[in-house]
Design a protein around this motif. Sequence first.
Motif, PDB file in Angstrom:
ATOM      1  N   ASP A 153       0.784  -1.234   0.000  1.00 39.32           N
ATOM      2  CA  ASP A 153       0.000   0.000   0.000  1.00 39.32           C
ATOM      3  C   ASP A 153       0.818   1.287   0.000  1.00 39.32           C
ATOM      4  N   ALA A 154       2.108   1.208   0.347  1.00 37.35           N
ATOM      5  CA  ALA A 154       2.855   2.456   0.531  1.00 37.35           C
ATOM      6  C   ALA A 154       4.362   2.221   0.524  1.00 37.35           C
ATOM      7  N   TYR A 155       5.082   3.348   0.498  1.00 37.67           N
ATOM      8  CA  TYR A 155       6.523   3.375   0.731  1.00 37.67           C
ATOM      9  C   TYR A 155       6.730   4.065   2.073  1.00 37.67           C
ATOM     10  N   PHE A 156       7.789   3.679   2.778  1.00 35.20           N
ATOM     11  CA  PHE A 156       8.128   4.303   4.048  1.00 35.20           C
ATOM     12  C   PHE A 156       9.584   4.719   3.994  1.00 35.20           C
ATOM     13  N   VAL A 157       9.843   5.963   4.343  1.00 37.44           N
ATOM     14  CA  VAL A 157      11.198   6.491   4.414  1.00 37.44           C
ATOM     15  C   VAL A 157      11.473   6.796   5.878  1.00 37.44           C
ATOM     16  N   ASP A 158      12.486   6.145   6.450  1.00 44.25           N
ATOM     17  CA  ASP A 158      12.886   6.378   7.841  1.00 44.25           C
ATOM     18  C   ASP A 158      14.310   6.914   7.835  1.00 44.25           C
ATOM     19  N   MET A 159      14.492   8.069   8.471  1.00 49.06           N
ATOM     20  CA  MET A 159      15.790   8.740   8.476  1.00 49.06           C
ATOM     21  C   MET A 159      16.246   8.954   9.915  1.00 49.06           C
ATOM     22  N   ALA A 160      17.460   8.537  10.223  1.00 47.83           N
ATOM     23  CA  ALA A 160      18.017   8.697  11.563  1.00 47.83           C
ATOM     24  C   ALA A 160      18.622  10.085  11.705  1.00 47.83           C
ATOM     25  N   VAL A 161      17.949  10.948  12.483  1.00 45.97           N
ATOM     26  CA  VAL A 161      18.416  12.320  12.711  1.00 45.97           C
ATOM     27  C   VAL A 161      18.201  12.708  14.179  1.00 45.97           C
ATOM     28  N   PRO A 162      18.958  12.098  15.092  1.00 44.87           N
ATOM     29  CA  PRO A 162      18.762  12.398  16.514  1.00 44.87           C
ATOM     30  C   PRO A 162      19.176  13.825  16.857  1.00 44.87           C
ATOM     31  N   GLY A 163      18.563  14.343  17.912  1.00 46.04           N
ATOM     32  CA  GLY A 163      18.931  15.661  18.412  1.00 46.04           C
ATOM     33  C   GLY A 163      18.242  16.818  17.718  1.00 46.04           C
ATOM     34  N   MET A 164      17.330  16.544  16.824  1.00 49.04           N
ATOM     35  CA  MET A 164      16.631  17.605  16.101  1.00 49.04           C
ATOM     36  C   MET A 164      15.266  17.842  16.733  1.00 49.04           C
ATOM     37  N   LYS A 183      11.081  18.896  15.580  1.00 46.03           N
ATOM     38  CA  LYS A 183      10.173  18.827  14.428  1.00 46.03           C
ATOM     39  C   LYS A 183      10.290  20.071  13.565  1.00 46.03           C
ATOM     40  N   SER A 184      10.441  21.206  14.205  1.00 43.29           N
ATOM     41  CA  SER A 184      10.494  22.476  13.470  1.00 43.29           C
ATOM     42  C   SER A 184      11.786  22.659  12.669  1.00 43.29           C
ATOM     43  N   ASP A 185      12.792  21.813  12.889  1.00 43.10           N
ATOM     44  CA  ASP A 185      14.056  21.924  12.155  1.00 43.10           C
ATOM     45  C   ASP A 185      13.963  21.409  10.721  1.00 43.10           C
ATOM     46  N   PHE A 186      12.955  20.606  10.406  1.00 45.51           N
ATOM     47  CA  PHE A 186      12.884  19.940   9.111  1.00 45.51           C
ATOM     48  C   PHE A 186      12.127  20.757   8.074  1.00 45.51           C
ATOM     49  N   ASN A 187      12.636  20.728   6.862  1.00 47.50           N
ATOM     50  CA  ASN A 187      11.936  21.269   5.692  1.00 47.50           C
ATOM     51  C   ASN A 187      11.728  20.096   4.743  1.00 47.50           C
ATOM     52  N   SER A 242      12.293  16.344  -1.167  1.00 45.61           N
ATOM     53  CA  SER A 242      13.516  16.888  -0.575  1.00 45.61           C
ATOM     54  C   SER A 242      13.329  17.046   0.922  1.00 45.61           C
ATOM     55  N   ILE A 243      14.297  16.551   1.668  1.00 46.38           N
ATOM     56  CA  ILE A 243      14.294  16.656   3.122  1.00 46.38           C
ATOM     57  C   ILE A 243      15.568  17.396   3.503  1.00 46.38           C
ATOM     58  N   SER A 244      15.405  18.504   4.209  1.00 46.77           N
ATOM     59  CA  SER A 244      16.590  19.275   4.591  1.00 46.77           C
ATOM     60  C   SER A 244      16.415  19.834   5.990  1.00 46.77           C
ATOM     61  N   THR A 245      17.533  20.198   6.572  1.00 46.53           N
ATOM     62  CA  THR A 245      17.542  20.859   7.870  1.00 46.53           C
ATOM     63  C   THR A 245      18.776  21.729   7.956  1.00 46.53           C
ATOM     64  N   ASP A 289      11.646  10.089  18.669  1.00 50.15           N
ATOM     65  CA  ASP A 289      12.857   9.427  19.178  1.00 50.15           C
ATOM     66  C   ASP A 289      14.019   9.454  18.186  1.00 50.15           C
ATOM     67  N   GLY A 290      14.230  10.573  17.532  1.00 49.61           N
ATOM     68  CA  GLY A 290      15.376  10.719  16.622  1.00 49.61           C
ATOM     69  C   GLY A 290      15.176  10.135  15.245  1.00 49.61           C
ATOM     70  N   ILE A 291      13.994   9.647  14.931  1.00 51.42           N
ATOM     71  CA  ILE A 291      13.715   9.055  13.619  1.00 51.42           C
ATOM     72  C   ILE A 291      12.633   9.877  12.915  1.00 51.42           C
ATOM     73  N   LEU A 292      12.956  10.382  11.735  1.00 51.54           N
ATOM     74  CA  LEU A 292      11.976  11.051  10.889  1.00 51.54           C
ATOM     75  C   LEU A 292      11.371   9.979   9.994  1.00 51.54           C
ATOM     76  N   SER A 293      10.055   9.795  10.072  1.00 48.84           N
ATOM     77  CA  SER A 293       9.358   8.777   9.277  1.00 48.84           C
ATOM     78  C   SER A 293       8.396   9.466   8.323  1.00 48.84           C
ATOM     79  N   ILE A 294       8.527   9.122   7.050  1.00 46.39           N
ATOM     80  CA  ILE A 294       7.646   9.693   6.036  1.00 46.39           C
ATOM     81  C   ILE A 294       6.865   8.553   5.400  1.00 46.39           C
ATOM     82  N   HIS A 295       5.557   8.692   5.429  1.00 46.39           N
ATOM     83  CA  HIS A 295       4.651   7.687   4.872  1.00 46.39           C
ATOM     84  C   HIS A 295       4.208   8.187   3.503  1.00 46.39           C
ATOM     85  N   LEU A 296       4.482   7.403   2.468  1.00 45.68           N
ATOM     86  CA  LEU A 296       4.166   7.758   1.088  1.00 45.68           C
ATOM     87  C   LEU A 296       3.159   6.745   0.542  1.00 45.68           C
TER      88      LEU A 296
END
Length: 158
Positions: free
Chosen positions: A61-72, A74-78, A87-90, A134-141
């Motif tokens: 049903d979907a793709y999942f992108v999990d990115m390890a970015v501890p110490g950030m 929510k407002s740090d992500f674009n 595009s994922i940036s900080t 918990d330091g993981i950015l998860s994007i559900h596509l």
Amino acid sequence: MSNLVSVPKNGSLSNTNSNLNFPSWSSWIDDIFNRELPSVLTSNFSTGMTMPQVNIRETADAYFVDMAVPGMKKSDFNINLDNQLLSISTESSEEHTHENENFTRKEFGYSAFKRSFNLPETINENKIEAKYNDGILSIHLPKKEEAKQRPPRTIKVS
């Protein structure tokens, strides 16, 4: 396995004349770059962020992108989507000032990254969701309805 080239201890491949006490130009350059850096250059002036690791998985049903970015935060992500390019940036900066009677010490750090992914046309762009926990950015596509895998079915012959 035999060695084809004997490499001196300093790693230089240049020939040196043992009759001269002055090092060759290339061994002098090698010596500069092989030295330990002074502690002032290796001190912790940055936050130490490197390019984050990413896991991408696909389900029916979907793709999942999990990115390890501890110490950030929510407002740090674009997170942007432009013509199937996700595009994922900080960007973050940090500054600390320590003042004393005799001195003021100022330390600062800056870190940034940008990761981009070409998405297939089967993604339902209107239902993309992102969460940070918990330091993981998860994007559900999620996939478009017509792109979802359906279970096999049997067709009866009439």
